[in-house]
Write a protein that holds these residues in place. Structure first.
Motif, PDB file in Angstrom:
ATOM      1  N   ALA A  62       0.807  -1.227   0.000  1.00 32.01           N
ATOM      2  CA  ALA A  62       0.000   0.000   0.000  1.00 32.01           C
ATOM      3  C   ALA A  62       0.833   1.267   0.000  1.00 32.01           C
ATOM      4  CB  ALA A  62      -0.935   0.009   1.206  1.00 32.01           C
ATOM      5  N   PHE A  63       2.103   1.177   0.396  1.00 29.21           N
ATOM      6  CA  PHE A  63       2.869   2.409   0.637  1.00 29.21           C
ATOM      7  C   PHE A  63       3.058   3.249  -0.624  1.00 29.21           C
ATOM      8  CE2 PHE A  63       6.924   4.697   0.965  1.00 29.21           C
ATOM      9  CZ  PHE A  63       6.621   5.530   2.028  1.00 29.21           C
ATOM     10  N   LEU A  64       3.617   2.664  -1.678  1.00 33.67           N
ATOM     11  CA  LEU A  64       3.901   3.448  -2.880  1.00 33.67           C
ATOM     12  C   LEU A  64       2.642   3.986  -3.560  1.00 33.67           C
ATOM     13  CD1 LEU A  64       6.945   1.584  -4.491  1.00 33.67           C
ATOM     14  CD2 LEU A  64       6.904   3.762  -3.269  1.00 33.67           C
ATOM     15  N   PRO A  65       1.572   3.170  -3.746  1.00 31.25           N
ATOM     16  CA  PRO A  65       0.348   3.748  -4.322  1.00 31.25           C
ATOM     17  C   PRO A  65      -0.225   4.893  -3.490  1.00 31.25           C
ATOM     18  CG  PRO A  65       0.269   1.354  -4.459  1.00 31.25           C
ATOM     19  CD  PRO A  65       1.452   1.694  -3.619  1.00 31.25           C
ATOM     20  N   ALA A  66      -0.175   4.742  -2.148  1.00 29.99           N
ATOM     21  CA  ALA A  66      -0.686   5.814  -1.287  1.00 29.99           C
ATOM     22  C   ALA A  66       0.164   7.071  -1.421  1.00 29.99           C
ATOM     23  CB  ALA A  66      -0.713   5.344   0.171  1.00 29.99           C
ATOM     24  N   LEU A  67       1.483   6.890  -1.488  1.00 25.01           N
ATOM     25  CA  LEU A  67       2.371   8.049  -1.632  1.00 25.01           C
ATOM     26  C   LEU A  67       2.127   8.770  -2.960  1.00 25.01           C
ATOM     27  CD1 LEU A  67       4.759   9.427  -0.128  1.00 25.01           C
ATOM     28  CD2 LEU A  67       6.287   8.046  -1.560  1.00 25.01           C
ATOM     29  N   GLY A  68       1.994   7.994  -4.036  1.00 23.92           N
ATOM     30  CA  GLY A  68       1.715   8.607  -5.329  1.00 23.92           C
ATOM     31  C   GLY A  68       0.390   9.330  -5.351  1.00 23.92           C
ATOM     32  N   ALA A  69      -0.642   8.724  -4.744  1.00 28.39           N
ATOM     33  CA  ALA A  69      -1.956   9.362  -4.705  1.00 28.39           C
ATOM     34  C   ALA A  69      -1.916  10.652  -3.899  1.00 28.39           C
ATOM     35  CB  ALA A  69      -2.984   8.396  -4.111  1.00 28.39           C
ATOM     36  N   MET A  70      -1.151  10.658  -2.804  1.00 29.87           N
ATOM     37  CA  MET A  70      -1.079  11.858  -1.971  1.00 29.87           C
ATOM     38  C   MET A  70      -0.455  13.022  -2.743  1.00 29.87           C
ATOM     39  SD  MET A  70       0.970  12.421   1.598  1.00 29.87           S
ATOM     40  CE  MET A  70       2.547  12.429   0.728  1.00 29.87           C
ATOM     41  N   PHE A  71       0.664  12.776  -3.429  1.00 25.61           N
ATOM     42  CA  PHE A  71       1.321  13.852  -4.171  1.00 25.61           C
ATOM     43  C   PHE A  71       0.467  14.308  -5.368  1.00 25.61           C
ATOM     44  CE2 PHE A  71       5.294  12.280  -2.140  1.00 25.61           C
ATOM     45  CZ  PHE A  71       5.630  13.472  -1.514  1.00 25.61           C
ATOM     46  N   ARG A  73      -2.802  14.256  -5.509  1.00 26.15           N
ATOM     47  CA  ARG A  73      -3.898  15.067  -4.959  1.00 26.15           C
ATOM     48  C   ARG A  73      -3.422  16.466  -4.597  1.00 26.15           C
ATOM     49  NH1 ARG A  73      -6.227  14.238  -0.450  1.00 26.15           N
ATOM     50  NH2 ARG A  73      -8.159  15.204  -1.139  1.00 26.15           N
ATOM     51  N   LEU A  74      -2.215  16.561  -4.031  1.00 31.80           N
ATOM     52  CA  LEU A  74      -1.684  17.883  -3.686  1.00 31.80           C
ATOM     53  C   LEU A  74      -1.491  18.731  -4.940  1.00 31.80           C
ATOM     54  CD1 LEU A  74       0.957  16.971  -0.940  1.00 31.80           C
ATOM     55  CD2 LEU A  74      -1.220  18.158  -0.620  1.00 31.80           C
ATOM     56  N   ALA A  75      -0.977  18.115  -6.010  1.00 35.53           N
ATOM     57  CA  ALA A  75      -0.776  18.853  -7.261  1.00 35.53           C
ATOM     58  C   ALA A  75      -2.105  19.292  -7.863  1.00 35.53           C
ATOM     59  CB  ALA A  75      -0.002  17.984  -8.248  1.00 35.53           C
ATOM     60  N   MET A  76      -3.098  18.409  -7.828  1.00 35.85           N
ATOM     61  CA  MET A  76      -4.400  18.762  -8.380  1.00 35.85           C
ATOM     62  C   MET A  76      -5.082  19.830  -7.537  1.00 35.85           C
ATOM     63  SD  MET A  76      -5.703  14.931  -9.463  1.00 35.85           S
ATOM     64  CE  MET A  76      -7.239  15.482 -10.233  1.00 35.85           C
ATOM     65  N   LEU A  83     -10.246  20.788  -9.879  1.00 35.89           N
ATOM     66  CA  LEU A  83      -9.352  19.631  -9.834  1.00 35.89           C
ATOM     67  C   LEU A  83      -9.216  19.087  -8.416  1.00 35.89           C
ATOM     68  CD1 LEU A  83      -6.447  20.513 -12.299  1.00 35.89           C
ATOM     69  CD2 LEU A  83      -8.187  18.725 -12.530  1.00 35.89           C
ATOM     70  N   ALA A  84      -9.343  19.957  -7.429  1.00 35.09           N
ATOM     71  CA  ALA A  84      -9.307  19.494  -6.039  1.00 35.09           C
ATOM     72  C   ALA A  84     -10.471  18.545  -5.754  1.00 35.09           C
ATOM     73  CB  ALA A  84      -9.335  20.679  -5.087  1.00 35.09           C
ATOM     74  N   LEU A  85     -11.641  18.839  -6.339  1.00 34.25           N
ATOM     75  CA  LEU A  85     -12.783  17.940  -6.155  1.00 34.25           C
ATOM     76  C   LEU A  85     -12.562  16.617  -6.890  1.00 34.25           C
ATOM     77  CD1 LEU A  85     -15.790  20.418  -6.522  1.00 34.25           C
ATOM     78  CD2 LEU A  85     -14.963  19.302  -4.432  1.00 34.25           C
ATOM     79  N   VAL A  86     -12.031  16.709  -8.112  1.00 38.48           N
ATOM     80  CA  VAL A  86     -11.780  15.490  -8.886  1.00 38.48           C
ATOM     81  C   VAL A  86     -10.710  14.622  -8.221  1.00 38.48           C
ATOM     82  CG1 VAL A  86     -11.024  14.617 -11.143  1.00 38.48           C
ATOM     83  CG2 VAL A  86     -12.498  16.625 -11.009  1.00 38.48           C
ATOM     84  N   SER A  87      -9.833  15.251  -7.440  1.00 34.38           N
ATOM     85  CA  SER A  87      -8.736  14.505  -6.821  1.00 34.38           C
ATOM     86  C   SER A  87      -9.232  13.434  -5.852  1.00 34.38           C
ATOM     87  CB  SER A  87      -7.795  15.465  -6.099  1.00 34.38           C
ATOM     88  OG  SER A  87      -8.407  16.011  -4.938  1.00 34.38           O
ATOM     89  N   PHE A 127      -4.381   9.641   3.421  1.00 31.42           N
ATOM     90  CA  PHE A 127      -5.003  10.723   4.194  1.00 31.42           C
ATOM     91  C   PHE A 127      -4.139  11.200   5.349  1.00 31.42           C
ATOM     92  CE2 PHE A 127      -7.297  11.594   8.154  1.00 31.42           C
ATOM     93  CZ  PHE A 127      -7.819  12.833   7.841  1.00 31.42           C
ATOM     94  N   LEU A 128      -3.473  10.280   6.057  1.00 31.86           N
ATOM     95  CA  LEU A 128      -2.803  10.641   7.307  1.00 31.86           C
ATOM     96  C   LEU A 128      -1.815  11.799   7.158  1.00 31.86           C
ATOM     97  CD1 LEU A 128      -2.221   7.227   9.114  1.00 31.86           C
ATOM     98  CD2 LEU A 128      -3.730   9.094   9.780  1.00 31.86           C
ATOM     99  N   PRO A 129      -0.897  11.784   6.166  1.00 30.92           N
ATOM    100  CA  PRO A 129       0.036  12.925   6.085  1.00 30.92           C
ATOM    101  C   PRO A 129      -0.661  14.257   5.836  1.00 30.92           C
ATOM    102  CG  PRO A 129       0.831  11.063   4.796  1.00 30.92           C
ATOM    103  CD  PRO A 129      -0.576  10.749   5.173  1.00 30.92           C
ATOM    104  N   SER A 130      -1.620  14.275   4.893  1.00 29.27           N
ATOM    105  CA  SER A 130      -2.298  15.538   4.598  1.00 29.27           C
ATOM    106  C   SER A 130      -3.179  15.976   5.764  1.00 29.27           C
ATOM    107  CB  SER A 130      -3.140  15.406   3.324  1.00 29.27           C
ATOM    108  OG  SER A 130      -4.159  14.432   3.495  1.00 29.27           O
ATOM    109  N   GLY A 131      -3.845  15.024   6.408  1.00 28.35           N
ATOM    110  CA  GLY A 131      -4.679  15.374   7.561  1.00 28.35           C
ATOM    111  C   GLY A 131      -3.857  15.919   8.719  1.00 28.35           C
ATOM    112  N   LEU A 132      -2.730  15.275   8.996  1.00 30.24           N
ATOM    113  CA  LEU A 132      -1.863  15.764  10.075  1.00 30.24           C
ATOM    114  C   LEU A 132      -1.258  17.119   9.720  1.00 30.24           C
ATOM    115  CD1 LEU A 132      -0.063  12.437  11.084  1.00 30.24           C
ATOM    116  CD2 LEU A 132      -1.853  13.645  12.343  1.00 30.24           C
ATOM    117  N   LEU A 133      -0.913  17.296   8.447  1.00 30.95           N
ATOM    118  CA  LEU A 133      -0.352  18.579   8.018  1.00 30.95           C
ATOM    119  C   LEU A 133      -1.371  19.705   8.185  1.00 30.95           C
ATOM    120  CD1 LEU A 133       1.941  20.181   6.715  1.00 30.95           C
ATOM    121  CD2 LEU A 133       0.993  19.566   4.478  1.00 30.95           C
ATOM    122  N   GLN A 134      -2.606  19.448   7.777  1.00 32.40           N
ATOM    123  CA  GLN A 134      -3.645  20.471   7.933  1.00 32.40           C
ATOM    124  C   GLN A 134      -3.863  20.808   9.404  1.00 32.40           C
ATOM    125  OE1 GLN A 134      -7.278  19.796   5.449  1.00 32.40           O
ATOM    126  NE2 GLN A 134      -6.119  18.079   4.624  1.00 32.40           N
TER     127      GLN A 134
END
Length: 203
Positions: A62-71, A73-76, A83-87, A127-134
């Motif tokens: 799960a690690f690499l797919p989650a990492l790719g999805a997180m970055f 989503r941040l770019a979108m 694009l934030a909604l589509v992310s 979710f965890l990195p972005s949620g903790l960052l927010q």
């Protein structure tokens, strides 16, 4: 041992098979296993079944797919609100890829629940990195970290005083918690759906 006395020194009755004092066998062959001519079985070796994939295998998948999805989503999200909604659809791809990566090392995933669990794990890791960052940004900068960008976006819009509504600390806390909870549920749910799709396509 003598015919009339046991090794413990106690006198033996005539034709005794056991010592009446210590219970030791005194007649020849008494207390010895009978020889049946068959080999005595050795110790039984208990073979443990091999363990299934553990937590490490799930995390590696799960690690690499989650990492790719997180970055992604941040770019979108930085590219614009639409694009934030589509992310929110991106984690579905992460869940799909997680199941495929898991299958490369551990064979086909047959259970839809296992696939959903793998996908949900990638969504949680996304979710965890972005949620903790927010949460950290709000804790350090206060409400202005959210209200400042909202004021900029609200300029020129009809007079809906959303910013003024959020000035209340209690309302602001509830809105932020609800927003984080919604984001977590949406990401984990979409990732679990992506995992289920991976199993369905494989069938």
């Amino acid at each position: 041992m003598t015919p009339t006395h046991c090794t413990c020194g106690s006198p033996l009755p005539r034709r005794a098979y056991f010592c009446p004092r210590c219970g030791r066998p005194v007649a020849p062959g008494v207390g010895e296993p009978a020889d049946t001519g068959e080999p005595t079985p050795g110790p039984v070796e208990i073979v443990q079944p091999p363990d299934g994939p553990g937590r490490d295998a799930w995390l590696r998948a799960a690690f690499l797919p989650a990492l790719g999805a997180m970055f992604l989503r941040l770019a979108m999200g930085a590219a614009g609100p639409w694009l934030a909604l589509v992310s929110f659809l991106v984690p579905a791809g992460a869940g799909y890829l997680t199941v495929r990566r898991f299958e490369q090392g551990h064979g086909k995933v047959r259970s839809r629940w296992t696939a959903c669990g793998l996908g949900a794990l990638s969504g949680l890791l996304c979710f965890l990195p972005s949620g903790l960052l927010q949460a950290a940004v709000i804790a350090v900068q206060g409400r202005e970290a959210v209200l400042g960008p909202l004021r900029e976006q609200a300029e020129g819009l009809p007079a809906v005083d959303i910013v003024g509504f959020l000035e209340d600390p209690a309302v602001f806390a509830v809105v932020v918690l609800f927003g984080l909870l919604f984001e977590a549920v949406a990401l984990i749910g979409m990732s679990a759906a992506g995992g289920a799709i991976a199993v369905r396509i494989a069938r």
